[in-house]
Design an enzyme around this catalytic site. Structure first.
Site, PDB file in Angstrom:
ATOM      1  N   LEU A   1      12.158  -5.861  11.939  1.00 43.30           N
ATOM      2  CA  LEU A   1      12.846  -4.737  12.587  1.00 43.30           C
ATOM      3  C   LEU A   1      12.070  -4.239  13.803  1.00 43.30           C
ATOM      4  O   LEU A   1      10.838  -4.311  13.850  1.00 43.30           O
ATOM      5  CB  LEU A   1      13.046  -3.618  11.568  1.00 43.30           C
ATOM      6  CG  LEU A   1      14.002  -4.016  10.418  1.00 43.30           C
ATOM      7  CD1 LEU A   1      13.839  -3.082   9.224  1.00 43.30           C
ATOM      8  CD2 LEU A   1      15.448  -4.035  10.907  1.00 43.30           C
TER       9      LEU A   1
ATOM     10  N   GLU B   1       5.788 -11.449 -12.454  1.00 42.02           N
ATOM     11  CA  GLU B   1       4.630 -10.663 -12.905  1.00 42.02           C
ATOM     12  C   GLU B   1       4.271  -9.520 -11.953  1.00 42.02           C
ATOM     13  O   GLU B   1       3.621  -8.571 -12.358  1.00 42.02           O
ATOM     14  CB  GLU B   1       3.409 -11.580 -13.080  1.00 42.02           C
ATOM     15  CG  GLU B   1       3.571 -12.563 -14.216  1.00 42.02           C
ATOM     16  CD  GLU B   1       2.330 -13.433 -14.424  1.00 42.02           C
ATOM     17  OE1 GLU B   1       1.271 -13.146 -13.823  1.00 42.02           O
ATOM     18  OE2 GLU B   1       2.430 -14.410 -15.189  1.00 42.02           O
TER      19      GLU B   1
ATOM     20  N   HIS C   1       6.195  -7.596  -0.245  1.00 41.84           N
ATOM     21  CA  HIS C   1       5.719  -8.848   0.349  1.00 41.84           C
ATOM     22  C   HIS C   1       5.028  -9.674  -0.742  1.00 41.84           C
ATOM     23  O   HIS C   1       4.236  -9.134  -1.519  1.00 41.84           O
ATOM     24  CB  HIS C   1       4.745  -8.555   1.497  1.00 41.84           C
ATOM     25  CG  HIS C   1       4.291  -9.809   2.170  1.00 41.84           C
ATOM     26  ND1 HIS C   1       5.086 -10.495   3.058  1.00 41.84           N
ATOM     27  CD2 HIS C   1       3.140 -10.521   2.048  1.00 41.84           C
ATOM     28  CE1 HIS C   1       4.446 -11.585   3.461  1.00 41.84           C
ATOM     29  NE2 HIS C   1       3.264 -11.618   2.862  1.00 41.84           N
TER      30      HIS C   1
ATOM     31  N   MET D   1      15.102 -10.648   5.835  1.00 44.16           N
ATOM     32  CA  MET D   1      14.418 -11.614   6.693  1.00 44.16           C
ATOM     33  C   MET D   1      14.581 -11.352   8.194  1.00 44.16           C
ATOM     34  O   MET D   1      14.463 -12.277   8.995  1.00 44.16           O
ATOM     35  CB  MET D   1      14.883 -13.032   6.340  1.00 44.16           C
ATOM     36  CG  MET D   1      14.541 -13.422   4.903  1.00 44.16           C
ATOM     37  SD  MET D   1      12.765 -13.242   4.530  1.00 44.16           S
ATOM     38  CE  MET D   1      12.733 -13.585   2.768  1.00 44.16           C
TER      39      MET D   1
ATOM     40  N   GLU E   1       6.198  -8.648  -8.254  1.00 45.60           N
ATOM     41  CA  GLU E   1       7.212  -7.976  -7.426  1.00 45.60           C
ATOM     42  C   GLU E   1       8.175  -7.122  -8.231  1.00 45.60           C
ATOM     43  O   GLU E   1       8.422  -5.955  -7.906  1.00 45.60           O
ATOM     44  CB  GLU E   1       8.013  -9.011  -6.627  1.00 45.60           C
ATOM     45  CG  GLU E   1       7.168  -9.787  -5.647  1.00 45.60           C
ATOM     46  CD  GLU E   1       8.003 -10.728  -4.798  1.00 45.60           C
ATOM     47  OE1 GLU E   1       9.015 -10.309  -4.242  1.00 45.60           O
ATOM     48  OE2 GLU E   1       7.634 -11.915  -4.684  1.00 45.60           O
TER      49      GLU E   1
ATOM     50  N   ASN F   1       8.585  -2.033   1.991  1.00 43.87           N
ATOM     51  CA  ASN F   1       8.854  -3.475   1.941  1.00 43.87           C
ATOM     52  C   ASN F   1       8.052  -4.103   0.809  1.00 43.87           C
ATOM     53  O   ASN F   1       6.927  -3.671   0.534  1.00 43.87           O
ATOM     54  CB  ASN F   1       8.425  -4.104   3.280  1.00 43.87           C
ATOM     55  CG  ASN F   1       8.576  -5.621   3.296  1.00 43.87           C
ATOM     56  OD1 ASN F   1       9.631  -6.161   2.960  1.00 43.87           O
ATOM     57  ND2 ASN F   1       7.519  -6.326   3.678  1.00 43.87           N
TER      58      ASN F   1
ATOM     59  N   THR G   1      16.812 -10.866  -6.243  1.00 46.65           N
ATOM     60  CA  THR G   1      16.235 -10.589  -7.565  1.00 46.65           C
ATOM     61  C   THR G   1      15.448  -9.274  -7.545  1.00 46.65           C
ATOM     62  O   THR G   1      15.382  -8.579  -8.566  1.00 46.65           O
ATOM     63  CB  THR G   1      15.322 -11.732  -8.056  1.00 46.65           C
ATOM     64  OG1 THR G   1      14.211 -11.873  -7.178  1.00 46.65           O
ATOM     65  CG2 THR G   1      16.068 -13.046  -8.162  1.00 46.65           C
TER      66      THR G   1
END
Ligand code: GAR
Length: 204
Positions: free
Chosen positions: A96, A181, A112, A93, A183, A110, A15
């Protein structure tokens, strides 16, 4: 106009990838272009989203290549082949290695699903983050976009947005609200911001 070639790395639903693709279609991401979607999971729905948007895909499947180093080498080659300038981890997931993060120093970000430094680091991913937030009883949580370095969830913070926890929230309802709201709002903005920074670095 010159654009930064962006790769989005996903493991599941995608998403956040969709939010980036939508922002690109709407013109709010103008300094970068999603050129590749990478997954470590051959059945990730994110790959369908990429195909629907006519974006190239690359899979280094965890089941087929259980050794992380092998997957990283395959991914690294795919990124280099396409001249990728920015790597976006959007629900990816795999943690690295230091060697990989060094290669993309200040060129990898990234998203989170918490307000870092709360509920982050190894073991805090996906729904587990929201389970921990509810178990602790926080009243405010949110999302963070940060540069990726060798410390899991430890790189410099680019953007954060707070989200209220509501009475009766479950990990699933909280996850959904944090995505909607926070991400999906801050990740596309951060992609544009960082692509803009990289373009001006190219010019100077
Ligand atoms: C998102 O909530 C993202 O923040 C989280 O996984 C979800 C992926 O959803 N990432 C992490 O927990 C990384 N530590 P999506 O595939 O629908 O974008």
């Amino acid at each position: 106009m010159n654009k930064i070639r962006v790769a989005v790395l996903c493991s599941g639903g995608g998403t956040n990838l969709q939010a980036i693709l939508d922002a690109q279609a709407a013109g709010t991401i103008a300094s970068g272009e999603v050129s590749l979607v990478v997954s470590d999971n051959a059945s990730a729905y994110a790959l369908e989203r990429a195909k629907a948007a006519k974006v190239a895909t690359f899979v280094a499947d965890k089941k087929q290549f259980p050794d992380r180093r092998v997957r990283e080498e395959l991914i690294s080659a795919a990124l280099e082949e396409r001249g990728i300038g920015l790597v976006v981890l959007a629900g990816f997931m795999t943690i690295l290695s230091e060697a990989f993060t060094k290669k993309y120093d200040m060129r990898m970000i990234n998203v989170h699903p918490s307000l870092i430094p709360s509920f982050c680091g190894p073991g805090f991913y996906g729904l587990k983050v929201h389970e921990a937030a509810l178990a602790r009883g926080v009243k405010v949580t949110g999302a963070t976009v940060h540069y990726v370095n060798e410390v899991c969830d430890g790189g410099p913070i680019i953007a954060q947005k707070a989200v209220c926890v509501e009475e009766g929230d479950t990990p699933e309802t909280l996850q959904k609200r944090v995505m909607r709201e926070a991400e999906w709002v801050i990740l596309p903005r951060a992609v544009e911001l960082v692509c803009g920074r990289l373009l001006s670095r190219e010019k100077s």
